[in-house]
Design an enzyme around this catalytic site. Sequence first.
Site, PDB file in Angstrom:
ATOM      1  N   ASP A  59      11.424  -7.721   1.733  1.00  0.00           N
ATOM      2  CA  ASP A  59      10.644  -7.375   0.539  1.00  0.00           C
ATOM      3  C   ASP A  59      10.731  -8.540  -0.766  1.00  0.00           C
ATOM      4  O   ASP A  59      11.969  -8.677  -0.916  1.00  0.00           O
ATOM      5  CB  ASP A  59      10.735  -5.996  -0.130  1.00  0.00           C
ATOM      6  CG  ASP A  59       9.833  -5.470  -0.992  1.00  0.00           C
ATOM      7  OD1 ASP A  59       9.442  -6.213  -1.641  1.00  0.00           O
ATOM      8  OD2 ASP A  59       9.471  -4.270  -0.770  1.00  0.00           O
TER       9      ASP A  59
ATOM     10  N   HIS B 216       5.850  -6.153   1.070  1.00  0.00           N
ATOM     11  CA  HIS B 216       5.971  -5.407   0.022  1.00  0.00           C
ATOM     12  C   HIS B 216       6.123  -3.906   0.569  1.00  0.00           C
ATOM     13  O   HIS B 216       4.815  -3.406   0.587  1.00  0.00           O
ATOM     14  CB  HIS B 216       5.373  -5.680  -1.350  1.00  0.00           C
ATOM     15  CG  HIS B 216       5.887  -5.079  -2.537  1.00  0.00           C
ATOM     16  ND1 HIS B 216       7.096  -4.997  -3.025  1.00  0.00           N
ATOM     17  CD2 HIS B 216       5.051  -4.439  -3.492  1.00  0.00           C
ATOM     18  CE1 HIS B 216       7.288  -4.054  -4.062  1.00  0.00           C
ATOM     19  NE2 HIS B 216       6.026  -3.821  -4.298  1.00  0.00           N
TER      20      HIS B 216
ATOM     21  N   SER C 229       6.889   0.797  -5.094  1.00  0.00           N
ATOM     22  CA  SER C 229       7.430  -0.493  -6.059  1.00  0.00           C
ATOM     23  C   SER C 229       7.738   0.516  -7.337  1.00  0.00           C
ATOM     24  O   SER C 229       8.648   1.205  -7.171  1.00  0.00           O
ATOM     25  CB  SER C 229       6.310  -1.088  -6.054  1.00  0.00           C
ATOM     26  OG  SER C 229       6.512  -2.348  -6.845  1.00  0.00           O
TER      27      SER C 229
END
Length: 515
Positions: free
Chosen positions: A454, A484, A228
Amino acid sequence: MPNPPRLRAAALTAAALLLASALAACGDDDSGDRDLTAQKLTWRDCPAPSQAQGGGGSPSPLPDDGTWQCAKMKAPRDWDEPEGDTIDIELIRVRTTAPEDRRIGSLIFNFGGPGGSGVTTLPAFGSSYETLRTRYDLVSFDPRGVGRSAPVWCEDDQQLDAYFQQDASPDDAAERTEFLDSTKEFNSACEKNSGAMLPHVSTTEAARDLELMRQVLGDDRLHYFGISYGTELGGVYAHLFPEKVGRAVFDAVVDPTQNPEQGSLAQAKGFQLALGNFAEDCVSRVEDCPIGDTAEDVENRIAKLLKDLDSKPIKGIFPRELTQATATSGILQALYSKDLWPYLTEGLEQAYDGDGSTLMLLSDALNGRSENGEYNNSTAANVSINCADDKPRYTPAFVEDRLPEFRAASELFGDPLAWSLLSCTDWPVAGAADHPDVSAPGAAPILVVGNTGDPATPYEGARKMAQALGDGVGVEMTYRGEGHGAYESDNKCVRDAVNGYLLDGKVPTAGTVCS
């Protein structure tokens, strides 16, 4: 990419970030001649996490005598004045199971946020990386401003309760004034309580900490696993120190070419896509979907729930009520992982009967609130890092002009994601740039893994990152899945490719697709 404070994307860390005891920022006056690259780390048994880190107990050992150890690394508070005051950067590690002749070095993780504590998250997910431990010491850290690394603080627990329950998508002039006042009060509290650190929590300074960490750990190159926001941090590091990049993997990839407005709009589309996938999954099961007859019906009923909550909250977790804002953040939390979809179904079913407790639990996980009502410092750190990084300062008039496009992207999430652009408007520190520079000519190959489903870092960002890193550096790979990130999905194709590169240096063919 900014993660809006009222809808903050806690990435993989939400479940690990609970609270215990308060911790103030630490700093030493170490001015004068010293070589921080020569410092020796003192590794010790890890204490129980602090309040800023999320609380809970000390990390449990992994198999094969996998004891977690913690240490503090000194770094300049201000990298522009490296001989000035220092701060402590908190590290955690577990040693490799390999004999010395098979050990590659340290593999450093950043799990995202920004604002997530790596010191609490790595042990929480440590078993997922046991294969990588066969050749690496697994290492993570609290980035500056986070957890035990000179944490920034803004509002107190009671103020944060009100902050997160307040309407995040104002419908009229009065609600807009209340929203703007709340944002200004939050930012003023950050300046009051953490003003000395706010200029020094940027991603660029965190990347310089990574380079110091590499040297202190004794590695010739930085071997890195970024997830991320951790992909943005890794990209900035690669830009600053391309010749020091070792084997690196970026998973759940931030689009480095987007400004905050473009990033928030992409998230609106991403979460709307994930919501549709959730709805389709529910109605496709053999048993009846308890929250709708068709995917469209599921989405329509959720939209009606949120609209009703705007004027009439329902019972939450006493004494708090479930408001439109907390319900929205609870839904967002569940869309981060397919494993949470059953809890979202249960929470929605309860909410339709007037009980908002499960959705509020999900909301609390996203916002870093523990069962005892204490918050970690992830929200304060998230806003502080984003505002240090992002140059644009948007106005209410700008947001109102952009609302139609955000609403077209997502009926449910468009408004709050648009209004979240005002988070840095009254920030006391100027932002660095419209978007990060991650160009890294000459760096070793970086494996960039994008997930088609995602919600928080939409799939298109992986290609943009691979292109921005440069020819021969960014190697794009696709996972056709939900949630995610890709590695945590346990998909064998993804795991084999990532493990093969990190452990044996086998670079996957660009364009590889896993499903």
